[in-house]
Motif scaffolding. Structure first.
Motif, PDB file in Angstrom:
ATOM      1  N   VAL A  27      18.512  11.086  -0.399  1.00  0.00           N
ATOM      2  CA  VAL A  27      18.985  11.331   0.972  1.00  0.00           C
ATOM      3  C   VAL A  27      17.881  11.011   1.975  1.00  0.00           C
ATOM      4  N   THR A  28      16.663  11.413   1.653  1.00  0.00           N
ATOM      5  CA  THR A  28      15.529  11.116   2.532  1.00  0.00           C
ATOM      6  C   THR A  28      15.337   9.616   2.676  1.00  0.00           C
ATOM      7  N   ALA A  29      15.401   8.897   1.544  1.00  0.00           N
ATOM      8  CA  ALA A  29      15.198   7.448   1.578  1.00  0.00           C
ATOM      9  C   ALA A  29      16.270   6.747   2.416  1.00  0.00           C
ATOM     10  N   VAL A  30      17.530   7.135   2.224  1.00  0.00           N
ATOM     11  CA  VAL A  30      18.619   6.490   2.956  1.00  0.00           C
ATOM     12  C   VAL A  30      18.508   6.769   4.452  1.00  0.00           C
ATOM     13  N   VAL A  68       9.315  14.036  -1.148  1.00  0.00           N
ATOM     14  CA  VAL A  68      10.337  15.089  -1.131  1.00  0.00           C
ATOM     15  C   VAL A  68      10.812  15.380  -2.557  1.00  0.00           C
ATOM     16  N   GLY A  69      11.091  14.337  -3.330  1.00  0.00           N
ATOM     17  CA  GLY A  69      11.556  14.540  -4.701  1.00  0.00           C
ATOM     18  C   GLY A  69      10.530  15.274  -5.548  1.00  0.00           C
ATOM     19  N   ALA A  70       9.257  14.888  -5.423  1.00  0.00           N
ATOM     20  CA  ALA A  70       8.204  15.552  -6.199  1.00  0.00           C
ATOM     21  C   ALA A  70       8.054  17.008  -5.787  1.00  0.00           C
ATOM     22  N   ALA A  71       8.136  17.275  -4.478  1.00  0.00           N
ATOM     23  CA  ALA A  71       7.992  18.659  -3.993  1.00  0.00           C
ATOM     24  C   ALA A  71       9.120  19.542  -4.522  1.00  0.00           C
ATOM     25  N   VAL A  72      10.346  19.039  -4.485  1.00  0.00           N
ATOM     26  CA  VAL A  72      11.488  19.825  -4.968  1.00  0.00           C
ATOM     27  C   VAL A  72      11.372  20.053  -6.475  1.00  0.00           C
ATOM     28  N   THR A 122       7.702  -2.440   6.366  1.00  0.00           N
ATOM     29  CA  THR A 122       6.839  -1.259   6.468  1.00  0.00           C
ATOM     30  C   THR A 122       7.683   0.007   6.596  1.00  0.00           C
ATOM     31  N   GLY A 123       8.758  -0.069   7.369  1.00  0.00           N
ATOM     32  CA  GLY A 123       9.660   1.071   7.484  1.00  0.00           C
ATOM     33  C   GLY A 123      10.291   1.424   6.152  1.00  0.00           C
ATOM     34  N   ALA A 124      10.639   0.399   5.364  1.00  0.00           N
ATOM     35  CA  ALA A 124      11.187   0.650   4.028  1.00  0.00           C
ATOM     36  C   ALA A 124      10.156   1.332   3.146  1.00  0.00           C
ATOM     37  N   GLY A 125       8.893   0.927   3.269  1.00  0.00           N
ATOM     38  CA  GLY A 125       7.820   1.560   2.498  1.00  0.00           C
ATOM     39  C   GLY A 125       7.625   3.014   2.866  1.00  0.00           C
ATOM     40  N   VAL A 126       7.687   3.304   4.175  1.00  0.00           N
ATOM     41  CA  VAL A 126       7.561   4.698   4.633  1.00  0.00           C
ATOM     42  C   VAL A 126       8.708   5.530   4.083  1.00  0.00           C
ATOM     43  N   ALA A 127       9.921   4.972   4.112  1.00  0.00           N
ATOM     44  CA  ALA A 127      11.091   5.700   3.615  1.00  0.00           C
ATOM     45  C   ALA A 127      10.972   6.001   2.130  1.00  0.00           C
ATOM     46  N   MET A 128      10.493   5.031   1.360  1.00  0.00           N
ATOM     47  CA  MET A 128      10.377   5.238  -0.081  1.00  0.00           C
ATOM     48  C   MET A 128       9.257   6.219  -0.418  1.00  0.00           C
ATOM     49  N   LEU A 129       8.154   6.152   0.311  1.00  0.00           N
ATOM     50  CA  LEU A 129       7.073   7.106   0.078  1.00  0.00           C
ATOM     51  C   LEU A 129       7.525   8.523   0.421  1.00  0.00           C
ATOM     52  N   ALA A 130       8.221   8.669   1.550  1.00  0.00           N
ATOM     53  CA  ALA A 130       8.727   9.993   1.929  1.00  0.00           C
ATOM     54  C   ALA A 130       9.717  10.509   0.888  1.00  0.00           C
ATOM     55  N   ALA A 145       0.833  -1.207   0.000  1.00  0.00           N
ATOM     56  CA  ALA A 145       0.000   0.000   0.000  1.00  0.00           C
ATOM     57  C   ALA A 145       0.868   1.258   0.000  1.00  0.00           C
ATOM     58  N   LEU A 146       1.946   1.245   0.775  1.00  0.00           N
ATOM     59  CA  LEU A 146       2.834   2.411   0.834  1.00  0.00           C
ATOM     60  C   LEU A 146       3.526   2.639  -0.507  1.00  0.00           C
ATOM     61  N   LEU A 147       3.989   1.554  -1.118  1.00  0.00           N
ATOM     62  CA  LEU A 147       4.669   1.719  -2.404  1.00  0.00           C
ATOM     63  C   LEU A 147       3.683   2.065  -3.518  1.00  0.00           C
ATOM     64  N   ALA A 148       2.429   1.621  -3.388  1.00  0.00           N
ATOM     65  CA  ALA A 148       1.416   2.013  -4.367  1.00  0.00           C
ATOM     66  C   ALA A 148       1.200   3.523  -4.319  1.00  0.00           C
ATOM     67  N   CYS A 149       1.109   4.064  -3.112  1.00  0.00           N
ATOM     68  CA  CYS A 149       1.001   5.529  -2.970  1.00  0.00           C
ATOM     69  C   CYS A 149       2.251   6.203  -3.519  1.00  0.00           C
ATOM     70  N   GLY A 150       3.399   5.571  -3.294  1.00  0.00           N
ATOM     71  CA  GLY A 150       4.648   6.126  -3.799  1.00  0.00           C
ATOM     72  C   GLY A 150       4.688   6.185  -5.315  1.00  0.00           C
ATOM     73  N   VAL A 151       4.103   5.189  -5.994  1.00  0.00           N
ATOM     74  CA  VAL A 151       4.066   5.200  -7.452  1.00  0.00           C
ATOM     75  C   VAL A 151       3.281   6.405  -7.952  1.00  0.00           C
ATOM     76  N   LEU A 152       2.137   6.674  -7.318  1.00  0.00           N
ATOM     77  CA  LEU A 152       1.315   7.821  -7.730  1.00  0.00           C
ATOM     78  C   LEU A 152       2.051   9.135  -7.502  1.00  0.00           C
ATOM     79  N   VAL A 153       2.680   9.265  -6.338  1.00  0.00           N
ATOM     80  CA  VAL A 153       3.432  10.485  -6.043  1.00  0.00           C
ATOM     81  C   VAL A 153       4.608  10.629  -7.006  1.00  0.00           C
TER      82      VAL A 153
END
Length: 473
Positions: A195-198, A229-233, A217-225, A158-166
Motif C-alpha cells: 500500500v505504501t509503495a502504490v 514499512v514492511g520491515a517495521a510491521v 527517483t520517485g519510484a526508488g523513494v516509494a520502494m524504499l519506504a 542508491a535508493l534500491l540498494a538501501c531498500g535491499v538491505l532494509v
C-alpha cells in the motif's frame, strides 16, 4: 520468571516447556485435530495472498513509470534486472532460518539466539545484494546500455540498494514468523508495504498538480519506504509473538559458528535462486531472438506462470514448520507424510488456478495486451505453459522438504544440472520450434527436476537419526 539471555541481559521466559520431550511427538495430529493438508493450507493462503498483492503493487509502479516517460521505464527496467534477482537471492538465503526456528519454536531460550543470528544473516546478505544493485550504473555501462537511459537513473540505484538491505532485515523477521507458523503477520507486513509503495508511486513518480514528479527517483523513494514499512510491521509482530514477548531482540554480537550453520542452509538456496533467474533470462533471450511478438508473448506467459507457481512457494514455506517436529524426533514416516501433504495442497492449488487460467484464458490475457495477434500467441501457449508450472510446483515442495532437513545443497546440484542443460539447449530449441518448443523444454527440465528433488529428499530423509517414532527409510 526471568533468565539471562547470554549477553548479560535478562528477559521473561514465556511458555517454558520441555521441548526435548515434545520433539518426538510434536506435530502429530491429536484426536479431532485438523489433518496435515488443512494445517498446511491455512497458513499458506496468507503467504500466497501476500505475494500476489506484492506482485500487483509492482505492476502498478511499472505502469506509472511507463506513463511518465519511456526512458524512465527503461531506466527502471535496467535497475530491476539486477534488483529483482538480488532481492530474491537474499530472501532465499533467509529461508534457511525457517527450519532452525521451527525446531525450537516452543523454547524461548533456544529460539532467541537464532532470531538474533538470523538478523545478522540478513545484514550480511543484504549488504551483498545492496552492493550489486548499487553497481547498476557500472553494470549498465559495461553491458552497452544507452547513455540516455543511464542518465535517467538518478538516485534510483542508491535508493534500491538501501531498500535491499532494509528488505533483508525485514525478511529475517518474516522468515522467523513463518518458522513459528505465524503467516498472518507476514501478510499484514506485506500488505502495508505494498500500500505504501502504490500510494507513493502515484504521488512521487508522475506528480500531482503543479508538482511534476520525480520519475525513477520517485519510484526508488516509494520502494524504499515500502521496505521500511514492511520491515517495521514484521519486526513489531515478531516482538509480539507469544514465545518472544517481553524478550529483547536486539542482534547483539554476531556468533560466527551459528551464522555459518544458518548460511549452510541459506546460501545454497540463494545460489539456486540465482541459477533459476539466470537460466530464465537465457530463455527470455532465446524467445526474443525469434521476434518481438514472441518476446512479448513469452513475457506475458512468464507473468501468468508466476501467478500460479507462487502458490507452491507459499505451500512449501507453510510445510516447513509442520514437518520440523518430525525431523527433530527422527520420525521419517511423519516427515515424508507431511511433505506429501504439502505436495497435495500445492497440486490442488496449482490445478485450480491453472484450470481457471485455461478456462478464462482470453479475458485474462486481455489484461496484458490489446493486440489480438499477441493474445492468440499467449492463449495458444497455455497448454504447454501449464505443465511447466505444475512440474515446477512439485519440485518446489520437495525442495522445501530439503529445507526442513537443513540440507539444501542437493537442490543446488540438481538445479545446476537440469537448468544448465536447459540453458545450453534454449537458443537452438527456440530457433527450430519457437515458443512452444521452448516451453516444452522447460517442462521437460522441470520434470527431471521433480525426480531429482524427490530422490534427494527421499535419500536425505532416510538418514535422519531414529527417534521414538522414527522408522528407517
Amino acid at each position: 520468571m526471568t533468565r539471562n539471555d547470554g549477553h548479560g541481559r535478562t528477559g521473561r521466559v514465556a511458555g517454558m516447556t520441555d521441548t526435548a520431550g515434545k520433539r518426538g511427538t510434536a506435530g502429530r495430529a491429536e484426536p479431532g485435530a485438523r489433518g496435515p493438508v488443512a494445517r498446511i493450507a491455512s497458513p499458506a493462503l496468507p503467504l500466497y495472498l501476500t505475494m500476489i498483492v506484492s506482485s500487483a503493487g509492482a505492476l502498478v509502479g511499472t505502469a506509472v513509470l511507463g506513463r511518465h516517460a519511456t526512458v524512465s521505464l527503461a531506466a527502471f527496467t535496467v535497475t530491476t534486472a539486477v534488483h529483482t534477482p538480488a532481492v530474491a537471492a537474499v530472501a532465499g538465503a533467509l529461508r534457511g532460518v525457517m527450519p532452525f526456528v521451527a525446531a525450537e519454536r516452543e523454547d524461548p531460550d533456544a529460539l532467541l539466539p537464532m532470531v538474533r543470528d538470523g538478523m545478522w544473516l540478513g545484514v550480511a546478505t543484504g549488504l551483498l545484494g545492496a552492493a550489486a544493485v548499487g553497481a547498476v550504473p557500472l553494470i549498465g555501462r559495461a553491458s552497452g546500455v544507452p547513455e540516455e537511459t543511464l542518465a535517467e537513473l538518478g538516485a534510483l540505484p542508491a535508493l534500491l540498494a538501501c531498500g535491499v538491505l532494509v528488505s533483508a532485515v525485514g525478511n529475517s523477521a518474516t522468515s522467523t514468523l513463518v518458522g513459528l507458523g505465524r503467516s498472518k503477520p507476514v501478510m499484514h507486513a506485506g500488505t502495508a508495504g505494498t500500500v505504501t509503495a502504490v500510494a507513493l508511486s502515484l504521488l512521487l513518480v508522475g506528480g500531482v498538480g503543479p508538482f511534476g514528479g520525480l520519475g525513477p527517483t520517485g519510484a526508488g523513494v516509494a520502494m524504499l519506504a515500502s521496505n521500511l514499512v514492511g520491515a517495521a510491521v514484521a519486526h513489531r509482530a515478531l516482538r509480539r509473538s507469544p514465545v518472544l514477548a517481553g524478550l529483547r531482540l536486539r542482534p547483539g554480537r554476531p556468533h560466527v559458528r551459528a551464522l555459518l550453520r544458518l548460511a549452510a542452509v541459506g546460501v545454497p538456496l540463494a545460489a539456486t535462486v540465482l541459477v533459476k533467474f539466470a537460466v530464465l533470462g537465457v530463455l527470455a533471450l532465446a524467445a526474443a531472438r525469434t521476434g518481438s511478438d514472441s518476446a512479448a508473448a513469452h513475457g506475458i506467459s512468464v507473468s501468468l506462470a508466476n501467478l500460479v507457481f507462487t502458490a507452491a512457494v507459499a505451500v512449501g514455506q507453510a510445510t516447513v514448520p509442520l514437518v520440523s517436529p518430525y525431523v527433530g524426533g527422527g520420525d521419517v514416516r511423519g516427515l515424508r507424510g507431511g511433505v506429501l501433504a504439502g505436495v497435495k495442497v500445492a497440486m490442488g492449488a496449482v490445478l485450480v488456478l491453472g484450470g481457471v487460467l485455461a478456462s478464462a484464458g482470453e479475458p485474462v490475457v486481455s489484461l496484458f495486451t490489446r493486440d489480438a495477434v499477441l493474445r492468440g500467441l499467449v492463449t495458444g501457449l497455455l497448454p504447454v505453459v501449464l505443465p511447466a508450472v505444475v512440474t515446477d510446483a512439485l519440485q518446489a515442495v520437495f525442495g522445501f522438504g530439503l529445507v526442513a532437513v537443513k540440507d539444501t545443497v542437493p537442490s543446488l546440484v540438481v538445479f545446476a544440472a537440469c537448468y544448465g542443460a536447459l540453458a545450453l539447449a534454449a537458443v537452438p530449441v527456440a530457433a527450430v520450434g519457437g515458443l512452444t518448443a521452448l516451453w516444452a523444454a522447460l517442462a521437460c527440465a522441470n520434470t527431471v527436476l521433480v525426480a531429482g528433488q524427490a530422490w534427494a529428499f527421499h535419500r536425505r530423509s532416510a538418514r535422519l537419526p531414529c527417534g521414538p517414532a522414527g522408522t528407517p527409510g
